[in-house]
Write a protein that holds these residues in place. Structure first.
Motif, PDB file in Angstrom:
ATOM      1  N   GLY A   1       0.805  -1.207   0.000  1.00 55.76           N
ATOM      2  CA  GLY A   1       0.000   0.000   0.000  1.00 55.76           C
ATOM      3  C   GLY A   1       0.842   1.262   0.000  1.00 55.76           C
ATOM      4  O   GLY A   1       1.985   1.270   0.445  1.00 55.76           O
ATOM      5  N   ALA A   2       0.276   2.329  -0.524  1.00 53.71           N
ATOM      6  CA  ALA A   2       1.010   3.586  -0.617  1.00 53.71           C
ATOM      7  C   ALA A   2       0.049   4.755  -0.447  1.00 53.71           C
ATOM      8  O   ALA A   2      -1.168   4.621  -0.618  1.00 53.71           O
ATOM      9  N   VAL A   3       0.622   5.906  -0.101  1.00 55.67           N
ATOM     10  CA  VAL A   3      -0.102   7.165  -0.011  1.00 55.67           C
ATOM     11  C   VAL A   3       0.573   8.139  -0.967  1.00 55.67           C
ATOM     12  O   VAL A   3       1.804   8.254  -0.966  1.00 55.67           O
ATOM     13  N   ALA A   4      -0.205   8.831  -1.763  1.00 53.71           N
ATOM     14  CA  ALA A   4       0.323   9.881  -2.638  1.00 53.71           C
ATOM     15  C   ALA A   4      -0.406  11.170  -2.299  1.00 53.71           C
ATOM     16  O   ALA A   4      -1.633  11.237  -2.416  1.00 53.71           O
ATOM     17  N   VAL A   5       0.339  12.159  -1.851  1.00 52.22           N
ATOM     18  CA  VAL A   5      -0.232  13.463  -1.537  1.00 52.22           C
ATOM     19  C   VAL A   5       0.216  14.438  -2.617  1.00 52.22           C
ATOM     20  O   VAL A   5       1.419  14.643  -2.819  1.00 52.22           O
ATOM     21  N   VAL A   6      -0.744  15.004  -3.327  1.00 52.45           N
ATOM     22  CA  VAL A   6      -0.454  15.986  -4.373  1.00 52.45           C
ATOM     23  C   VAL A   6      -0.685  17.365  -3.764  1.00 52.45           C
ATOM     24  O   VAL A   6      -1.809  17.725  -3.431  1.00 52.45           O
ATOM     25  N   GLU A   7       0.390  18.109  -3.591  1.00 53.27           N
ATOM     26  CA  GLU A   7       0.311  19.387  -2.884  1.00 53.27           C
ATOM     27  C   GLU A   7       0.663  20.533  -3.830  1.00 53.27           C
ATOM     28  O   GLU A   7       1.645  20.460  -4.581  1.00 53.27           O
ATOM     29  N   GLY A   8      -0.141  21.579  -3.787  1.00 53.93           N
ATOM     30  CA  GLY A   8       0.158  22.725  -4.621  1.00 53.93           C
ATOM     31  C   GLY A   8      -0.840  23.843  -4.417  1.00 53.93           C
ATOM     32  O   GLY A   8      -1.871  23.677  -3.760  1.00 53.93           O
TER      33      GLY A   8
ATOM     34  N   GLU B   1      -5.154   9.356   7.917  1.00 52.10           N
ATOM     35  CA  GLU B   1      -3.823   9.271   8.519  1.00 52.10           C
ATOM     36  C   GLU B   1      -3.638   7.924   9.197  1.00 52.10           C
ATOM     37  O   GLU B   1      -2.579   7.292   9.105  1.00 52.10           O
ATOM     38  N   PHE B   2      -4.677   7.449   9.895  1.00 59.81           N
ATOM     39  CA  PHE B   2      -4.661   6.139  10.554  1.00 59.81           C
ATOM     40  C   PHE B   2      -4.432   5.040   9.524  1.00 59.81           C
ATOM     41  O   PHE B   2      -3.605   4.147   9.713  1.00 59.81           O
ATOM     42  N   LEU B   3      -5.179   5.109   8.409  1.00 59.71           N
ATOM     43  CA  LEU B   3      -5.030   4.136   7.329  1.00 59.71           C
ATOM     44  C   LEU B   3      -3.642   4.220   6.713  1.00 59.71           C
ATOM     45  O   LEU B   3      -3.009   3.187   6.433  1.00 59.71           O
ATOM     46  N   GLY B   4      -3.144   5.446   6.516  1.00 58.75           N
ATOM     47  CA  GLY B   4      -1.850   5.627   5.865  1.00 58.75           C
ATOM     48  C   GLY B   4      -0.707   4.967   6.609  1.00 58.75           C
ATOM     49  O   GLY B   4       0.280   4.544   5.997  1.00 58.75           O
TER      50      GLY B   4
ATOM     51  N   LEU C   1      -1.205  -4.114   2.415  1.00 58.28           N
ATOM     52  CA  LEU C   1      -2.584  -3.902   1.963  1.00 58.28           C
ATOM     53  C   LEU C   1      -2.554  -3.368   0.533  1.00 58.28           C
ATOM     54  O   LEU C   1      -1.925  -2.351   0.266  1.00 58.28           O
ATOM     55  N   PRO C   2      -3.203  -4.035  -0.419  1.00 57.52           N
ATOM     56  CA  PRO C   2      -3.168  -3.569  -1.812  1.00 57.52           C
ATOM     57  C   PRO C   2      -4.087  -2.374  -2.025  1.00 57.52           C
ATOM     58  O   PRO C   2      -5.171  -2.487  -2.599  1.00 57.52           O
ATOM     59  N   ALA C   3      -3.661  -1.235  -1.540  1.00 57.78           N
ATOM     60  CA  ALA C   3      -4.495  -0.033  -1.624  1.00 57.78           C
ATOM     61  C   ALA C   3      -3.616   1.196  -1.813  1.00 57.78           C
ATOM     62  O   ALA C   3      -2.508   1.277  -1.282  1.00 57.78           O
ATOM     63  N   LEU C   4      -4.135   2.136  -2.596  1.00 53.97           N
ATOM     64  CA  LEU C   4      -3.472   3.417  -2.813  1.00 53.97           C
ATOM     65  C   LEU C   4      -4.409   4.525  -2.365  1.00 53.97           C
ATOM     66  O   LEU C   4      -5.575   4.567  -2.762  1.00 53.97           O
ATOM     67  N   VAL C   5      -3.902   5.401  -1.515  1.00 58.32           N
ATOM     68  CA  VAL C   5      -4.651   6.575  -1.081  1.00 58.32           C
ATOM     69  C   VAL C   5      -4.040   7.793  -1.759  1.00 58.32           C
ATOM     70  O   VAL C   5      -2.831   8.038  -1.631  1.00 58.32           O
ATOM     71  N   VAL C   6      -4.848   8.523  -2.507  1.00 58.42           N
ATOM     72  CA  VAL C   6      -4.391   9.735  -3.187  1.00 58.42           C
ATOM     73  C   VAL C   6      -5.162  10.907  -2.610  1.00 58.42           C
ATOM     74  O   VAL C   6      -6.395  10.891  -2.564  1.00 58.42           O
ATOM     75  N   GLY C   7      -4.451  11.917  -2.150  1.00 58.26           N
ATOM     76  CA  GLY C   7      -5.095  13.104  -1.623  1.00 58.26           C
ATOM     77  C   GLY C   7      -4.494  14.353  -2.228  1.00 58.26           C
ATOM     78  O   GLY C   7      -3.287  14.413  -2.485  1.00 58.26           O
ATOM     79  N   THR C   8      -5.321  15.354  -2.488  1.00 57.91           N
ATOM     80  CA  THR C   8      -4.817  16.632  -2.982  1.00 57.91           C
ATOM     81  C   THR C   8      -5.004  17.678  -1.898  1.00 57.91           C
ATOM     82  O   THR C   8      -5.982  17.656  -1.152  1.00 57.91           O
TER      83      THR C   8
ATOM     84  N   LEU D   1      -0.077  12.571   7.466  1.00 61.21           N
ATOM     85  CA  LEU D   1      -0.367  11.687   6.335  1.00 61.21           C
ATOM     86  C   LEU D   1       0.763  11.744   5.314  1.00 61.21           C
ATOM     87  O   LEU D   1       1.234  10.706   4.820  1.00 61.21           O
ATOM     88  N   ALA D   2       1.233  12.957   5.007  1.00 59.47           N
ATOM     89  CA  ALA D   2       2.301  13.131   4.012  1.00 59.47           C
ATOM     90  C   ALA D   2       3.639  12.599   4.499  1.00 59.47           C
ATOM     91  O   ALA D   2       4.500  12.236   3.684  1.00 59.47           O
ATOM     92  N   ASP D   3       3.824  12.560   5.820  1.00 55.05           N
ATOM     93  CA  ASP D   3       5.088  12.072   6.388  1.00 55.05           C
ATOM     94  C   ASP D   3       5.035  10.601   6.750  1.00 55.05           C
ATOM     95  O   ASP D   3       5.972  10.074   7.352  1.00 55.05           O
ATOM     96  N   GLY D   4       3.950   9.934   6.421  1.00 52.82           N
ATOM     97  CA  GLY D   4       3.770   8.538   6.806  1.00 52.82           C
ATOM     98  C   GLY D   4       4.787   7.610   6.181  1.00 52.82           C
ATOM     99  O   GLY D   4       5.514   7.969   5.243  1.00 52.82           O
ATOM    100  N   PRO D   5       4.831   6.375   6.673  1.00 54.92           N
ATOM    101  CA  PRO D   5       5.876   5.427   6.241  1.00 54.92           C
ATOM    102  C   PRO D   5       5.786   5.027   4.774  1.00 54.92           C
ATOM    103  O   PRO D   5       6.777   4.604   4.190  1.00 54.92           O
ATOM    104  N   SER D   6       4.606   5.137   4.170  1.00 52.07           N
ATOM    105  CA  SER D   6       4.471   4.718   2.769  1.00 52.07           C
ATOM    106  C   SER D   6       4.045   5.875   1.875  1.00 52.07           C
ATOM    107  O   SER D   6       3.468   5.661   0.810  1.00 52.07           O
ATOM    108  N   ALA D   7       4.337   7.110   2.292  1.00 53.84           N
ATOM    109  CA  ALA D   7       3.829   8.283   1.587  1.00 53.84           C
ATOM    110  C   ALA D   7       4.822   8.848   0.582  1.00 53.84           C
ATOM    111  O   ALA D   7       6.036   8.834   0.807  1.00 53.84           O
ATOM    112  N   VAL D   8       4.275   9.349  -0.526  1.00 48.97           N
ATOM    113  CA  VAL D   8       5.021  10.080  -1.545  1.00 48.97           C
ATOM    114  C   VAL D   8       4.312  11.418  -1.728  1.00 48.97           C
ATOM    115  O   VAL D   8       3.093  11.468  -1.822  1.00 48.97           O
ATOM    116  N   VAL D   9       5.086  12.496  -1.752  1.00 49.85           N
ATOM    117  CA  VAL D   9       4.508  13.822  -1.952  1.00 49.85           C
ATOM    118  C   VAL D   9       4.884  14.315  -3.341  1.00 49.85           C
ATOM    119  O   VAL D   9       6.057  14.318  -3.714  1.00 49.85           O
TER     120      VAL D   9
END
Length: 943
Positions: free
Chosen positions: A30-37, A161-164, A170-177, A193-201
């Protein structure tokens, strides 16, 4: 059905990063992708790319969006995201989705209104929602896309954040803007959430002048000149949304995109977006403006009938206006939503404030028939107070549901708004009671004043009892006499039997907890006689009879009899609750009275209740109890695992009051484990204030700090701490040897001094008498061990041998091992080397098996001094397990599945699988069926 991919420019790097996250989800990581701008920079477009590519791979895509108005609608975004999947599930799938801990999600996703408010409701909801999501992901990789995190309600952000933090395996991707610079709790949660163990910003930048020109060409129908594109780039900063809007405005003005029109495009840029949107709406007519404002108020969940009614139009007129708004690229025709949040903001800001408030008041009644109470409350929060009894009722209902879900901040906001309405005179007191209770629970400034206001407004009966109990919780540590007065006053007026039981439990717990209240309690009259299992109030009273007896050093069989009656049936846990002080103090009393089997049975019953409720506070209390149990009767490795888990839960729940007791216990465990520096640092950091000193935790904290100071050579400070701890226990009249361990520790310290021998013997004798009066073989053995150290030589050897024999018959494994070590050392000093080596090897083996590194080190040094050839002690078997691994294998050995273990420990299934795999190797086994035997003590001499 295939869809056209979104057309985006200069986003190759960002798209590649998101594609890699999709690949990871497909692989089960599983991964988290935070798109910030910045606003309009293209975050939503990138999220759309993810959705398109996920759909192309047949990934289910769940989508939601935060909205500024929904910020006080608890779990509003989660409901958008997950509720549709539950709504369309047939009965078998529904049962699977809500299986296990996921059952706790049902109340949130379907707005069940029966859940009572509680201090742990939020964590239960988060736990349930996580497992609901995990169940969804069992069908294949899952993508969850949430636009505008900066406008999400905090409950939904807590879930994300809890999920992240739990996506491993877990085969899941969380994308947040999100936009940068979000403040307050939302900003903290987005940052976590952005600093989580599986997060990409991913941070998309501005478009280049060339890309700006290409984008303008889509609106103008022809490619603009370089000069025109450069002018547009200057006024828009390369922000895609503004470029698109400028292009449309230029086309509306008939501009062709030539160099000599650069000044005209710069003039367009001088207007803000709101002005351009307002002008565009004016061009579409009054009906379109009314519909746009209605959609801005109602949101995209509204139906055509609601939009038409709020706009004051027929459904045909509203539908025509919606078509025109879609053609003008103000609304998305498919979703009846604004094409961009900035366009929605511009439409709202262009609506006069008074008109906007009246629209929200009307919207509240419009949606009340189909919407959740939280959605209705969102509109009422934006409306002007009008003395409307219906509004007060709607806000109170929304607050009740929010509180039951653990969204205390939202519930408080709803009730404060209800107070402003204001309520009918006959509802004012009850409303203030509800608000006061929640403000007290949240630690809100002025909560005590709100309690006083509720009492002044005429709160009576159970309402008065509730609000007085709330105030007592606040004042207990500052003014215990006032707290007790409130509790006693509450007991005098309460009529509800369940509330009375909880009040009595709180009152009796306060007496035990706080030394300033000790003279208010008595062991007499707390429970009637009789053989029948007690229920309700009698169970509480009987529990406290056992607690009082244990602390006063009464015979263990009396404690056991009272405890067994208190625990009979389901009265104590079922009627009073897992989070009551009565239950946890009772478990402690059983430990103090050397009753490990009864204590373990009580802990097992508590664990069942904790798993049923998915209580995070319950997990804290149960790990606390199990850590104490393991420290006294079992493995120090297990004790450390439970203590650290309890501290993590205290951090997560914000339960500051538990920290001193937990840090005290962990310092004791770490010292025994041989981690002296960490133990000392923890002990020196204990907040032993005068307030803490008078509580049940004060003497233990001082005793722990004194013991670590002795271990680090600070003997004068150690003696001062131990004497102070002893004084506190004596002042309370507590004679339980294990509660008064500062006495024996002081004796142990003095035993090593020539001038301290007599006092050491006197203190050890005092403890021995108390242990014998209580019938505690282990405590008697510890006292005899200290006497043996003080006596020395042959007389001391006999006493140490007697101590070892007594402890061998007790459940105190580590103390037995220490007695063996001291006996072996005494034998060595008297020249009985062969005998000492055998004794010391038993002590060393026990120390390794128990995870008692400090003891093992002392035994090893004594063996070396005896001339024994030391073998390399490679850790193997149970001794090789880490605290985390041991917690997992213990549950597996009890027959729990990986899923049940993960739910119980609040970890992921992959974590469980990894721990089990490593543990099997260390234990030399291949299957679950071999665990029980592998964990069993080895040999008849195993302490």
């Amino acid at each position: 059905m295939t869809t056209t991919p979104p057309r985006i420019l200069e986003r190759e790097r960002e798209s590649a990063a998101l594609e890699a996250c999709l690949d990871a989800a497909l692989a089960g990581d599983g991964a988290v992708a935070v798109v910030e701008g910045a606003p309009g920079i293209g975050k939503t477009a990138l999220a759309a790319v993810v959705r398109h590519r996920a759909t192309g791979r047949s990934f289910p895509v769940l989508r939601a969006a935060g909205a500024e108005l929904d910020a006080e609608f608890p779990f509003g975004v989660v409901i958008q995201l997950l509720a549709p999947a539950l709504a369309v599930a047939d009965d078998p799938r529904r049962a699977r989705l809500l299986g296990g801990a996921a059952a706790q999600a049902e109340g949130v996703l379907e707005a069940r209104t029966g859940a009572p408010a509680g201090p742990d409701a939020m964590h239960a909801a988060l736990h349930g929602l996580y497992w609901f999501t995990a169940n969804l992901a069992e069908d294949g990789p899952l993508v969850l896309v949430v636009d505008d995190l900066h406008w999400c309600d905090t409950a939904s952000l807590r879930f994300l954040e809890f999920l992240g933090r739990r996506l491993d395996g877990l085969p899941a991707l969380v994308v947040g803007t999100t936009r940068p610079g979000t403040e307050g709790e939302r900003g903290r949660l987005i940052g976590a959430l952005a600093d989580g163990p599986s997060a990409v910003v991913v941070r998309p930048g501005a478009l280049s002048p060339a890309a700006t020109g290409e984008m303008l060409a889509r609106s103008l129908g022809t490619r603009p000149t370089a000069g025109f594109a450069a002018a547009a780039h200057r006024v828009t900063g390369g922000t895609p949304l503004l470029v698109s809007d400028i292009g449309r405005a230029a086309a509306d003005r008939g501009l062709a995109g030539t160099d000599d029109e650069a000044g005209a495009v710069e003039a367009l840029g001088d207007e803000d977006l709101a002005a351009r949107i307002g002008r565009r709406l004016e061009g579409l007519g009054a009906e379109a403006t009314s519909v746009a404002r209605a959609v801005a108020v109602l949101g995209e969940r509204a139906g055509l009938r609601e939009v038409a009614a709020l706009a004051g139009l027929t459904e045909t007129e509203a539908a025509d206006a919606l078509d025109r708004l879609a053609a003008a690229q103000i609304l998305d025709g498919e979703r009846r939503a604004f094409v961009h949040p900035l366009v929605r903001e511009a439409t709202r800001s262009g609506t006069p404030p008074a008109r906007r408030a009246s629209l929200h008041a009307a919207a509240a009644r419009l949606v009340a028939g189909r919407a959740r109470p939280g959605e209705v409350a969102v509109h009422l929060l934006q409306a002007e107070p009008a003395g409307d009894a219906w509004a007060v009722s709607a806000l109170r209902e929304a607050a009740r549901i929010a509180a039951g879900e653990g969204a205390i901040e939202a519930a408080i906001a709803h009730l404060r708004r209800a107070v402003e309405e204001p309520p009918p005179a006959d509802e004012a007191a009850d409303l203030l009671v509800d608000l006061a209770e929640l403000e007290v629970a949240a630690g809100a400034p002025g909560a005590a004043d709100r309690v006083a206001a509720a009492l002044a407004a005429g709160a009576r009966g159970d309402a008065e009892a509730r609000v007085r109990a709330a105030r007592a919780r606040v004042s207990l540590l500052q003014d215990p006499s006032a707290a007790m007065a409130d509790l006693e006053a509450a007991m005098a007026v309460v009529t509800s039997a369940p509330l009375e039981r909880r009040l009595r439990s709180g009152l009796l717990t306060a007496i035990v907890y706080d030394g300033a209240l000790a003279d208010r309690g008595t062991g007499a009259g707390w429970a009637g006689d009789g053989a029948a299992p007690p229920t309700g109030e009698a169970a509480v009273a009987m529990a406290h009879r056992a607690i009082d007896a244990a602390y006063r050093g009464s015979p263990a069989h009396e404690v056991a009899a009272a405890a067994q009656r208190a625990l009979a049936g389901e009265a104590l846990l079922g009627e009073v609750g897992l989070l009551s002080g009565s239950y946890h103090l009772l478990v402690l009393a059983l430990r103090l009275s050397e009753l490990p089997d009864l204590a373990l049975a009580a802990l097992e019953a508590g664990d069942i209740e904790r798993r049923r409720t998915s209580s995070r506070l319950g997990a804290l209390y149960m790990d606390h109890g199990r850590a104490y149990w393991a420290w006294s009767f079992g493995s120090l490795t297990a004790a450390e695992g439970h203590a650290r888990a309890a501290l993590a839960a205290a951090d997560e729940t914000g339960l500051a009051l538990a920290r001193t007791s937990l840090e005290t216990l962990l310092a004791e465990i770490l010292l025994a484990r041989g981690a002296t520096e960490e133990a000392a640092a923890l002990a020196e950091g204990l907040a032993i204030t005068p307030v803490v000193e008078r509580t049940i935790a004060g003497s233990d904290a001082l005793a722990a700090r004194g013991w670590t100071r002795r271990a680090t050579g600070r003997t004068d400070e150690a003696e001062a701490d131990l004497r102070r701890a002893r004084d506190l226990v004596l002042a309370r009249g507590w004679r339980a040897p294990h509660k008064a361990r500062a006495t024996l520790r002081l004796a142990h310290l003095l035993a090593g001094r020539p001038d301290g021998r007599d006092e050491a013997l006197a203190l050890a004798g005092e403890s021995l008498a108390a242990a014998e009066a209580a019938g505690l073989a282990g405590a008697a053995g510890i006292a005899r061990r200290v006497r043996g150290l003080a006596l020395g030589a042959h007389e001391g050897l006999d006493e140490l041998a007697g101590a070892t024999a007594a402890l061998a018959e007790s459940p105190l494994a580590m103390d037995h091992a220490w007695a063996l070590c001291d006996l072996g050392a005494a034998q060595r000093r008297l020249g009985r080397r062969r005998e000492s080596r055998e004794t010391l090897r038993r002590a060393l083996d026990a120390g390794l098996r128990l995870g008692a590194g400090r003891l093992a080190g002392v035994a090893r040094d004594e063996l070396a001094a005896s001339g024994a050839r030391l073998r390399t002690e490679a850790l193997a078997g149970v001794a090789a397990l880490t605290p985390g691994e041991l917690r997992v294998v213990e549950l597996a050995a009890r027959g729990m599945t990986n899923r049940q273990i993960a739910e119980s420990l609040w970890v992921t299934r992959k974590t469980v699988e990894v721990h089990l795999g490593r543990s099997y190797g260390k234990l030399g086994i291949r299957s679950r069926g071999e665990l029980a035997a592998a964990l069993a003590p080895a040999g008849p001499d195993a302490p």
